[in-house]
Design a protein around this motif. Structure first.
Motif, PDB file in Angstrom:
ATOM      1  N   SER A   4       0.835  -1.190   0.000  1.00 43.02           N
ATOM      2  CA  SER A   4       0.000   0.000   0.000  1.00 43.02           C
ATOM      3  C   SER A   4       0.870   1.240   0.000  1.00 43.02           C
ATOM      4  O   SER A   4       1.992   1.261   0.496  1.00 43.02           O
ATOM      5  CB  SER A   4      -0.911  -0.034   1.230  1.00 43.02           C
ATOM      6  N   ALA A   5       0.310   2.284  -0.574  1.00 42.53           N
ATOM      7  CA  ALA A   5       1.079   3.513  -0.773  1.00 42.53           C
ATOM      8  C   ALA A   5       1.465   4.176   0.544  1.00 42.53           C
ATOM      9  O   ALA A   5       2.349   5.029   0.565  1.00 42.53           O
ATOM     10  CB  ALA A   5       0.258   4.471  -1.620  1.00 42.53           C
ATOM     11  N   PRO A 274       4.904   5.431  -8.686  1.00 41.53           N
ATOM     12  CA  PRO A 274       3.841   6.415  -8.349  1.00 41.53           C
ATOM     13  C   PRO A 274       4.181   7.838  -8.792  1.00 41.53           C
ATOM     14  O   PRO A 274       3.304   8.710  -8.742  1.00 41.53           O
ATOM     15  CB  PRO A 274       3.777   6.350  -6.813  1.00 41.53           C
ATOM     16  N   PHE A 275       5.421   8.077  -9.163  1.00 35.05           N
ATOM     17  CA  PHE A 275       5.827   9.448  -9.489  1.00 35.05           C
ATOM     18  C   PHE A 275       6.033   9.636 -10.992  1.00 35.05           C
ATOM     19  O   PHE A 275       6.610  10.612 -11.439  1.00 35.05           O
ATOM     20  CB  PHE A 275       7.084   9.807  -8.687  1.00 35.05           C
ATOM     21  N   LYS A 410       7.369  13.492  -4.247  1.00 38.80           N
ATOM     22  CA  LYS A 410       6.219  13.778  -3.377  1.00 38.80           C
ATOM     23  C   LYS A 410       4.942  13.675  -4.194  1.00 38.80           C
ATOM     24  O   LYS A 410       4.898  14.120  -5.340  1.00 38.80           O
ATOM     25  CB  LYS A 410       6.296  15.204  -2.827  1.00 38.80           C
ATOM     26  N   ARG A 411       3.924  13.142  -3.541  1.00 36.35           N
ATOM     27  CA  ARG A 411       2.621  13.073  -4.213  1.00 36.35           C
ATOM     28  C   ARG A 411       1.577  12.826  -3.141  1.00 36.35           C
ATOM     29  O   ARG A 411       1.805  12.005  -2.244  1.00 36.35           O
ATOM     30  CB  ARG A 411       2.635  11.919  -5.221  1.00 36.35           C
ATOM     31  N   ASP A 412       0.470  13.478  -3.233  1.00 33.44           N
ATOM     32  CA  ASP A 412      -0.568  13.317  -2.220  1.00 33.44           C
ATOM     33  C   ASP A 412      -0.990  11.857  -2.115  1.00 33.44           C
ATOM     34  O   ASP A 412      -1.214  11.182  -3.125  1.00 33.44           O
ATOM     35  CB  ASP A 412      -1.808  14.168  -2.560  1.00 33.44           C
ATOM     36  N   GLY A 413      -1.109  11.397  -0.889  1.00 35.28           N
ATOM     37  CA  GLY A 413      -1.615  10.051  -0.657  1.00 35.28           C
ATOM     38  C   GLY A 413      -0.602   8.952  -0.863  1.00 35.28           C
ATOM     39  O   GLY A 413      -0.949   7.767  -0.837  1.00 35.28           O
TER      40      GLY A 413
END
Lengths: 430, 430
Positions: A4-5, A274-275, A410-413
């Protein structure tokens, strides 16, 4: 699966704001005193000894084979196994290091404080290629070297690159001996010889090649991801005065080959997933890439959003307990070509890429002051010195200066990840 | 010692006019069918298996250690031992293979017909650097690329060089796949993609680095000979149309990296000793080299008198049983800088050289037609085709063409030696 993130690790330090949370799991080669270099994974402020985990019987099947491939103290054979082995190892490490792991007791003794370990080059680098895909840097430097012709006609068609020196790539923390060489003093017709007076850094993303290709074969953009093992930071130290005199007609040579420094952790393609983001739109009027460089999926998600930072620490700043001075805050979104396009271009002529080859992105500058990835750009070739809180000024680097590269996603969530540092301190010329 | 300039071998074929008389004794890595590659020495039309000689107990002390260092099928560790080990092995081989050898009976079974052996790269090439020291070539090409400015202002001060691709260096006999890439068609503003239409050869001398240096240290000209293990021929295949479009501002890249071919025998510095000569006098008005490049002994004997030849054989010529067409007859005396100056320059900034690194001299053209080391020069960029006895013409290389490089050292009162061939045949693009 606990990928999970925002999943947490039982290694408490991994759950804060550091570079190495559970979601990162970068691989590297480390040693403790009197020990041979071996593979480890960074988690929080510690390194998990993967050879010891192997010996403890906690790896099976494909994962076991993957870790066995790291024996000998380089990741080349592991890189050669490709994406499948890397993903399998990552999934097992997420289990072992996740907060619900059943193996905490067995693993705790195999964790070592990173501060007590030495980091080495993660792989034996066969060939090193430095690209030039930071278009703002290309424009900025073009203006200085060729005011009439900043961006050459091929730039928007060709992912420009050139061969660099592999033998002098060193891990973070290696001192940088100021190079000597030929330079042409202003207003002179004959060169002088001596220590470089215009020593500079270059902020780059490093790309580790995983699986290779046979000579004569090409790697299409759509398949390039299979050949990219991971990423690091790269400081392509440059002696601008030597470079200006030597670089015509065959390119930079001794102005770069004295040393290049990389951050020692291989941040995997999976950790950066994710980025990923869309390749920034080409400005109106820019040509479409030729067909061999064009892939819809790559355009939609082949770029990375990685914040890059350069800090300067002088000896006087250390004495005065001043914090490091930020020279650059930039981002990988300034890349005009994706890493997949770089791989496709490099191999389109049949050039063989091999596991453990390293690419540099070229200097990644933004368009604005404060985003420039070299002193050459920041000081406009030495004309506009940087003023430091210590009362010092810098046109170029002086002996005792230390340059520190950092990177952050960086990324929300999603848990934020970093690359670890890429540091180097200048020593006086011999 | 029987190292006489005209001593004979009991291997009869070595006493004729071939490349490999007793005075040469080049080292290489060979294999016979189903055998692992191992070190051998060329003598006449045969190869002496040095691992087998070792097993037969005919090497002792330093020589034994030298041959043990070749185990694993590369000469890197042997090169690292330096000149002393090389000279000791040479002296022992002169005894064993000389006509008065006591060991003929023991050695005969360890000789293999070269025609039945496969030759490999002699070393794992860490870094490959291509120089540009053939001044006539630099002038000829300069005229084509920069009519207004053929020889750049740095040429007579800087031994110009650049990093090349190590992963695609192959031994003689490897086929050459025509590369694809971007080119800018005449009169167009946008590039096209496809197979190179201007495929060329470049005639170069290759230089094998022996002992290395630590990063940060330099190798003075006077000590450079200690770091040079031997020599070979090098064909730096070049796609001129790709090169013209890609090479600004960072130099040649994909136009060269598809393959470079070398002759597989390492002709040692000792074998070439009788063919050393004074560095040709610089023309009136040329500057003196800077101090770090200047050494009286190097000027007096640092150049080599090696005759170089390039032959072209087309498929039609083969069908018609025509002999190969000589394209080039040149000489290493056209080098503006000595190999010692190249080593000193390369390391003056602290760049680390390592055993098994390879240098190319750059194309060695003479000043006269018939002496040009590339088709680019011979055909004036494709404007003046070469006419062949087969009725064909060539502006650049066509599929099926084979290029053969040869080299020969001659001097009165001394056995003539050669380098063996460096061949490659063009295959159609994929």
């Amino acid at each position: 699966m606990n990928q999970s993130a925002l999943a947490r690790s039982w290694v408490e330090h991994a759950n804060g704001h550091g570079d190495f949370p559970l979601q990162n799991l970068p691989l590297g080669i480390f040693s403790r005193k009197d020990q041979a270099p071996r593979c480890g994974v960074a988690i929080g402020d510690a390194i998990l000894d993967l050879e010891a985990v192997l010996a403890a019987g906690l790896f099976d099947g494909q994962v076991r084979a993957a870790v066995e491939a790291t024996r000998g103290g380089t990741l080349n054979a592991f890189f050669a196994l490709g994406r499948g082995a890397r993903v399998a190892l990552r999934e097992r490490l997420l289990e072992l290091l996740g907060e619900h792991s059943e193996h905490q007791a067995a693993l705790k003794p195999l964790l070592h404080a990173a501060s007590e370990c030495q980091l080495h080059l993660p792989a034996r680098i066969g060939d090193y290629t430095d690209f030039y895909v930071g278009i703002e840097h290309a424009k900025n430097v073009g203006k200085l070297f060729r005011p009439d012709n900043p961006l050459l006609p091929n730039y928007k068609y060709v992912p420009i690159g050139y061969h660099g020196r592999a033998s002098t790539i060193r891990p973070s923390g290696t001192d940088v001996r100021r190079p000597k060489g030929q330079t042409l003093p202003a207003g002179q017709n004959e060169p002088s010889f001596g220590p470089s007076a215009r020593l500079d850094y270059e902020l780059e993303l490093g790309i580790w090649i995983g699986q290779g290709n046979d000579m004569g074969d090409s790697i299409p953009v759509a398949e390039a991801a299979e050949h990219i093992a991971g990423f690091c930071l790269l400081n392509d130290w440059s002696a601008r005065d030597i470079q200006a005199w030597e670089y015509q007609p065959l390119g930079p040579f001794l102005s770069k080959s004295f040393i290049s420094t990389i951050s020692p952790w291989v941040v995997t393609a999976e950790a950066l997933e994710p980025f990923r983001c869309a390749q920034p739109a080409r400005p109106e009027g820019d040509p479409q890439p030729l067909a061999y460089l064009l892939d819809k999926r790559d355009q939609a998600g082949g770029a990375f959003d990685i914040e890059l930072e350069v800090l300067l620490l002088t000896e006087r700043m250390c004495e005065q307990n001043l914090p490091a001075h930020r020279l650059t805050l930039s981002n990988t979104l300034s890349m005009y070509w994706t890493v997949a396009q770089m791989v496709a271009h490099h191999s389109v002529n049949g050039c063989q890429l091999q596991p453990g080859d390293l690419f540099g992105s070229g200097t990644l500058s933004g368009a604005q002051p404060g985003q420039f990835g070299s002193l050459l750009e920041i000081t406009q070739g030495g004309k506009e010195p940087v003023e430091l809180a210590s009362g010092e000024v810098r046109k170029f680097l002086e002996d005792g200066d230390e340059i520190i590269l950092r990177a952050r996603c960086k990324r929300d969530g999603v848990a934020s990840i970093g690359f670890g540092e890429c540091r180097g301190k200048i020593l006086a010329a011999h």
